[in-house]
Design a protein around this motif. Sequence first.
Motif, PDB file in Angstrom:
ATOM      1  N   GLN A   1       0.835  -1.206   0.000  1.00  0.00           N
ATOM      2  CA  GLN A   1       0.000   0.000   0.000  1.00  0.00           C
ATOM      3  C   GLN A   1       0.869   1.255   0.000  1.00  0.00           C
ATOM      4  O   GLN A   1       0.592   2.205  -0.736  1.00  0.00           O
ATOM      5  N   GLU A   2       1.914   1.271   0.798  1.00  0.00           N
ATOM      6  CA  GLU A   2       2.801   2.439   0.844  1.00  0.00           C
ATOM      7  C   GLU A   2       3.475   2.670  -0.505  1.00  0.00           C
ATOM      8  O   GLU A   2       3.573   3.812  -0.966  1.00  0.00           O
ATOM      9  N   LYS A   3       3.935   1.593  -1.150  1.00  0.00           N
ATOM     10  CA  LYS A   3       4.594   1.744  -2.446  1.00  0.00           C
ATOM     11  C   LYS A   3       3.636   2.237  -3.516  1.00  0.00           C
ATOM     12  O   LYS A   3       3.981   3.097  -4.324  1.00  0.00           O
ATOM     13  N   VAL A   4       2.419   1.685  -3.534  1.00  0.00           N
ATOM     14  CA  VAL A   4       1.454   2.084  -4.565  1.00  0.00           C
ATOM     15  C   VAL A   4       1.022   3.532  -4.372  1.00  0.00           C
ATOM     16  O   VAL A   4       0.979   4.309  -5.326  1.00  0.00           O
ATOM     17  N   THR A   5       0.722   3.922  -3.134  1.00  0.00           N
ATOM     18  CA  THR A   5       0.241   5.292  -2.902  1.00  0.00           C
ATOM     19  C   THR A   5       1.341   6.323  -3.099  1.00  0.00           C
ATOM     20  O   THR A   5       1.057   7.443  -3.532  1.00  0.00           O
ATOM     21  N   SER A   6       2.594   5.974  -2.816  1.00  0.00           N
ATOM     22  CA  SER A   6       3.657   6.973  -2.959  1.00  0.00           C
ATOM     23  C   SER A   6       4.242   7.013  -4.365  1.00  0.00           C
ATOM     24  O   SER A   6       4.586   8.079  -4.864  1.00  0.00           O
ATOM     25  N   GLN A   7       4.350   5.861  -5.037  1.00  0.00           N
ATOM     26  CA  GLN A   7       5.030   5.826  -6.326  1.00  0.00           C
ATOM     27  C   GLN A   7       4.096   5.874  -7.524  1.00  0.00           C
ATOM     28  O   GLN A   7       4.471   6.374  -8.572  1.00  0.00           O
ATOM     29  N   VAL A   8       2.891   5.327  -7.390  1.00  0.00           N
ATOM     30  CA  VAL A   8       2.000   5.285  -8.554  1.00  0.00           C
ATOM     31  C   VAL A   8       0.930   6.357  -8.425  1.00  0.00           C
ATOM     32  O   VAL A   8       1.036   7.429  -9.009  1.00  0.00           O
ATOM     33  N   HIS A   9      -0.131   6.076  -7.674  1.00  0.00           N
ATOM     34  CA  HIS A   9      -1.201   7.051  -7.442  1.00  0.00           C
ATOM     35  C   HIS A   9      -2.059   6.554  -6.291  1.00  0.00           C
ATOM     36  O   HIS A   9      -2.391   5.374  -6.241  1.00  0.00           O
ATOM     37  N   PRO A  10      -2.444   7.430  -5.364  1.00  0.00           N
ATOM     38  CA  PRO A  10      -3.250   6.968  -4.224  1.00  0.00           C
ATOM     39  C   PRO A  10      -4.624   6.427  -4.617  1.00  0.00           C
ATOM     40  O   PRO A  10      -5.159   5.548  -3.947  1.00  0.00           O
ATOM     41  N   LEU A  11      -5.192   6.925  -5.691  1.00  0.00           N
ATOM     42  CA  LEU A  11      -6.517   6.451  -6.105  1.00  0.00           C
ATOM     43  C   LEU A  11      -6.476   5.040  -6.685  1.00  0.00           C
ATOM     44  O   LEU A  11      -7.506   4.385  -6.775  1.00  0.00           O
ATOM     45  N   LEU A  12      -5.304   4.577  -7.074  1.00  0.00           N
ATOM     46  CA  LEU A  12      -5.199   3.204  -7.573  1.00  0.00           C
ATOM     47  C   LEU A  12      -5.369   2.208  -6.436  1.00  0.00           C
ATOM     48  O   LEU A  12      -5.922   1.129  -6.632  1.00  0.00           O
ATOM     49  N   TRP A  13      -4.935   2.580  -5.242  1.00  0.00           N
ATOM     50  CA  TRP A  13      -5.019   1.645  -4.121  1.00  0.00           C
ATOM     51  C   TRP A  13      -6.450   1.450  -3.662  1.00  0.00           C
ATOM     52  O   TRP A  13      -6.926   0.322  -3.568  1.00  0.00           O
ATOM     53  N   ASP A  14      -7.160   2.554  -3.350  1.00  0.00           N
ATOM     54  CA  ASP A  14      -8.449   2.401  -2.685  1.00  0.00           C
ATOM     55  C   ASP A  14      -9.538   1.803  -3.555  1.00  0.00           C
ATOM     56  O   ASP A  14     -10.139   0.808  -3.179  1.00  0.00           O
TER      57      ASP A  14
END
Length: 106
Positions: free
Chosen positions: A54-67
């Motif tokens: 979750q930390e990698k996705v929200t910081s490196q890609v986009h936070p909206l992709l995670w949720d």
Amino acid sequence: MKFLARSLGLILVAAGFVGLVIDGTRSIVNNSLSFASVAGMVDALVPGGISGLQEKVTSQVHPLLWDPVLVHLVQLPASVTGFFLGAFLLWLGQKPLEPIGYLAGR
């Protein structure tokens, strides 16, 4: 590259089948339907688990992709997900079909 896709696909299909047998056995013993989720498998196999992902996705890609997307994907049953991912890799790695009525060498 196709060999790698086919090999990984066969391994994932076999792992999905084994996981389905394990989930079925667990469901029979518990008298209720229970599946191991992808999140549970990631937590068991990867140090840091879902929180690190979750930390990698929200910081490196986009936070909206995670949720909206990845939260629902990690809740899927791991055996079914592995089986379908393996079937997809087998489909990608299949050998091309020879055309009908074509003679090689003429």
